[in-house]
Design an enzyme around this catalytic site. Structure first.
Site, mmCIF file in Angstrom:
data_model
loop_
_atom_site.group_PDB
_atom_site.id
_atom_site.type_symbol
_atom_site.label_atom_id
_atom_site.label_comp_id
_atom_site.label_asym_id
_atom_site.label_seq_id
_atom_site.Cartn_x
_atom_site.Cartn_y
_atom_site.Cartn_z
ATOM 1 N N VAL A 15 0.827 -1.210 0.000
ATOM 2 C CA VAL A 15 0.000 0.000 0.000
ATOM 3 C C VAL A 15 0.864 1.264 0.000
ATOM 4 O O VAL A 15 0.687 2.163 -0.827
ATOM 5 C CB VAL A 15 -0.932 -0.001 1.243
ATOM 6 N N MET A 16 1.843 1.324 0.913
ATOM 7 C CA MET A 16 2.692 2.522 1.003
ATOM 8 C C MET A 16 3.588 2.636 -0.226
ATOM 9 O O MET A 16 3.722 3.707 -0.818
ATOM 10 C CB MET A 16 3.557 2.481 2.275
ATOM 11 N N VAL A 81 9.437 -2.153 2.403
ATOM 12 C CA VAL A 81 9.099 -3.546 2.751
ATOM 13 C C VAL A 81 8.856 -3.607 4.257
ATOM 14 O O VAL A 81 9.243 -2.688 4.983
ATOM 15 C CB VAL A 81 10.243 -4.513 2.335
ATOM 16 N N ALA A 83 9.051 -3.864 8.156
ATOM 17 C CA ALA A 83 10.208 -3.657 9.036
ATOM 18 C C ALA A 83 10.720 -5.013 9.522
ATOM 19 O O ALA A 83 9.961 -5.969 9.634
ATOM 20 C CB ALA A 83 9.780 -2.804 10.225
ATOM 21 N N SER A 135 5.514 9.376 7.367
ATOM 22 C CA SER A 135 4.210 9.392 8.039
ATOM 23 C C SER A 135 3.165 9.947 7.095
ATOM 24 O O SER A 135 3.452 10.807 6.269
ATOM 25 C CB SER A 135 4.252 10.234 9.303
ATOM 26 N N GLY A 136 1.960 9.453 7.260
ATOM 27 C CA GLY A 136 0.846 9.992 6.467
ATOM 28 C C GLY A 136 -0.094 8.950 5.924
ATOM 29 O O GLY A 136 -1.061 9.283 5.240
ATOM 30 N N LYS A 207 10.515 9.580 14.132
ATOM 31 C CA LYS A 207 9.229 9.022 13.665
ATOM 32 C C LYS A 207 8.600 8.135 14.748
ATOM 33 O O LYS A 207 7.384 8.114 14.932
ATOM 34 C CB LYS A 207 9.443 8.216 12.371
ATOM 35 N N HIS A 210 6.988 10.416 17.036
ATOM 36 C CA HIS A 210 5.759 10.877 16.352
ATOM 37 C C HIS A 210 4.633 9.869 16.611
ATOM 38 O O HIS A 210 3.503 10.223 16.950
ATOM 39 C CB HIS A 210 6.024 11.017 14.849
ATOM 40 N N ASN A 211 4.954 8.589 16.463
ATOM 41 C CA ASN A 211 3.926 7.570 16.653
ATOM 42 C C ASN A 211 3.490 7.454 18.111
ATOM 43 O O ASN A 211 2.322 7.208 18.393
ATOM 44 C CB ASN A 211 4.414 6.215 16.134
ATOM 45 N N GLU A 214 1.185 10.112 18.497
ATOM 46 C CA GLU A 214 -0.043 9.689 17.769
ATOM 47 C C GLU A 214 -0.902 8.773 18.668
ATOM 48 O O GLU A 214 -2.115 8.970 18.799
ATOM 49 C CB GLU A 214 0.397 8.959 16.497
#
Ligand code: 6PG
Length: 506
Positions: A15-16, A81, A83, A135-136, A207, A210-211, A214
């Site tokens: 998807v990403m 791919v 992690a 992110s996004g 990041k 960030h999570n 989140e």
């Protein structure tokens, strides 16, 4: 016929990956793509032809060797791919296919930052391992994510224009996202949400935090929802309206916006609000947990982030909770009058706002302590800037954080910034009331209350840790400092004979 030369190799069309490739293609880059699942590549090619009818920009490769043959050296190859082991596996396959020492391989997955550090060292003699945390979600990847690159500075000079092109953009005057979701028509104006974070691993660390933020942000919103649902007995549609109203003010953010949308959505099968048929068991992939673990290891308090992880864990104990609900007593129900209802909603709004400030204070402080611990120089105003658009925690509020760190880049804690200090002092009474009301009604608010305890602990000059040190010295001779003696000097008392002279340890 020789394949056309491509600018970038791309491995992993999930998807990403697919959306990042289409975003790169929108920005004029030609991509050589590879995935073990060839069907995914076929679909990608179809989408490329639809979205770029004049000039297809993607070449589907059947092997790693074919992918390298499509690129001009030194090669630039992006990995999207899962992690973990998959990243290493692909790197070894690329070595077998013949990557060279000046080739750049960029990991854009949600990798653990320490893995990134070891990969850079491990592959040093084979190629340049660079990383970029993204992110996004899928829409962000397609039309402009927030990008947190880190690693070799030479690699960054090559990657920078590409990242700046595909990232989300912010209006330089208002600090607000410039949003356009049109294939083939990327946003080219504004400030890009892509900034070099620092040495290897630092981007993925940022990041990760960030999570963590989140997780806490989402949990705070969920607690406000539960108070409205279970104390005020409001239906989902009415709570959706409250969130839509909140989204017009200082809480304006992607997460408040989508929460309103989730609550307003009806289930196509039953006609009920969809949220009412979603099982209350939260999943997690681990980044919130990593943040909480890191905060514990470094000793930088992030209790609200940790509580958000625990809240997901306790939600997962569904069958136990259902059983416990039939036996464990809570308080008797409070009856809320109509006038109280509006006040409670306003208090919740203010509580959410104050708690959010504390969550960001915890997150930024964690990054600050990590930077000290790992020898990074992080630019916090820049980090807040690239979180203003594209990422999941994007919010109008981030602009105030940018200003706070621009005023003082050495700021000890966001709570000490004059703007935020004033905001909390203005709204804290409602925050306290919200936590008290929920507690009296037996509604769990772990994030709202832990943020309040964080605030109260941080502003308390004398905590009860003096007694704690006494306890430690009592049973384990662990020593303590005295308030009336020089800092760092350690003392021990023989607690069974406190009249005996105190022993000075050093
Ligand atoms: C992002 C998201 C993304 C992903 C989370 C989900 O910034 O785009 O954070 O990375 O959606 O990892 O995490 P959980 O599955 O743990 O909620």
């Amino acid at each position: 016929m020789a394949e056309p030369k491509c600018d970038i190799g791309f491995i992993g069309v999930g998807v990403m990956g697919k959306n990042l490739i289409l975003n790169l293609a929108d920005n004029g880059y030609r991509i050589a793509a590879f995935d073990l699942d060839h069907q995914k590549l076929e679909q990608l090619l179809k989408q490329d032809t639809q979205e770029h009818p004049k000039a297809a920009r993607i070449v589907a490769c059947r092997s790693y060797t074919e992918l390298l043959a499509c690129l001009t050296p030194p090669h630039l190859i992006i990995l999207s791919v899962p992690a973990g082991k998959a990243v290493d596996d692909v790197c070894y396959k690329l070595i077998d296919a013949g990557v060279a020492a000046d080739d750049i391989i960029v990991d854009m997955g949600n990798s653990l930052w320490t893995d990134t550090v070891s990969r850079e060292k491990k592959f040093e003699s084979k190629f340049i391992f660079f990383s970029t945390a993204v992110s996004g979600g899928e829409v962000g990847a397609r039309f402009g994510p927030s990008l947190m690159p880190s690693g070799d500075p030479y690699a960054w000079t090559r990657i920078k224009p590409i990242w700046q092109a595909i990232s989300a953009k912010v209006d330089p005057v208002t600090g607000q996202p410039i949003e356009r979701y049109e294939p083939g028509n990327p946003v080219t104006e504004g400030e890009p949400c892509a900034a070099y974070i620092g040495p290897s691993g630092s981007g993925h660390y940022v990041k990760m935090v960030h999570n963590g933020i989140e997780y806490a942000d989402m949990q705070l919103i969920c607690e406000a929802y539960q108070v409205m649902r279970d104390i005020l007995h409001m239906p989902a549609s009415e709570i959706a309206t409250v969130f839509q109203q909140w989204n017009q003010g200082p809480l304006h953010s992607y997460l408040i916006e989508i929460s309103g949308q989730v609550l307003a959505t009806k289930d196509s099968e039953t006609g009920l609000p969809l949220v009412d048929v979603i099982m209350d068991k939260a999943g997690q992939k681990g980044t919130g947990l990593w943040t909480a673990v890191s905060s514990l290891q470094i000793g930088s308090p992030a209790p609200t982030i940790a509580e958000a992880v625990y809240a997901r864990a306790i939600s997962a104990l569904k069958s136990e909770r259902v059983k416990a609900a039939t036996t464990l007593q809570g308080p008797t129900e409070n009856i809320i009058s109509k006038t109280e209802k509006q006040k409670i909603i306003q208090s919740l709004h203010d509580a959410l706002y104050c708690a959010k400030i504390c969550v960001y204070a915890q997150g930024f402080n964690l990054m600050k302590m990590a930077a000290k611990e790992y020898g990074w120089t992080l630019n916090f105003a820049e980090i807040a800037k690239i979180w203003r658009a594209g990422c999941i925690i994007r919010a109008v509020f981030l602009q105030s954080i940018v200003h706070a760190f621009q005023r003082d880049d050495e700021l000890e804690n966001l709570l000490l910034d004059p703007f935020f200090a004033k905001q909390i002092s203005q709204y804290q009474q409602n925050w306290r009331k919200s936590v008290a009301n929920a507690t009296l009604a037996g509604i769990p608010v772990p994030a709202l209350s832990s943020a309040l305890s964080y605030y109260d602990s941080y502003r308390t000059a004398v905590l009860p840790a003096n007694l704690l040190q006494g306890q430690r010295d009592f049973f384990g001779a662990h020593t303590f400092e005295r308030t009336d003696k020089a800092k760092g000097k350690q003392f021990h008392v023989e607690w069974s004979h406190p009249d005996r002279p105190m022993v000075k340890i050093k």
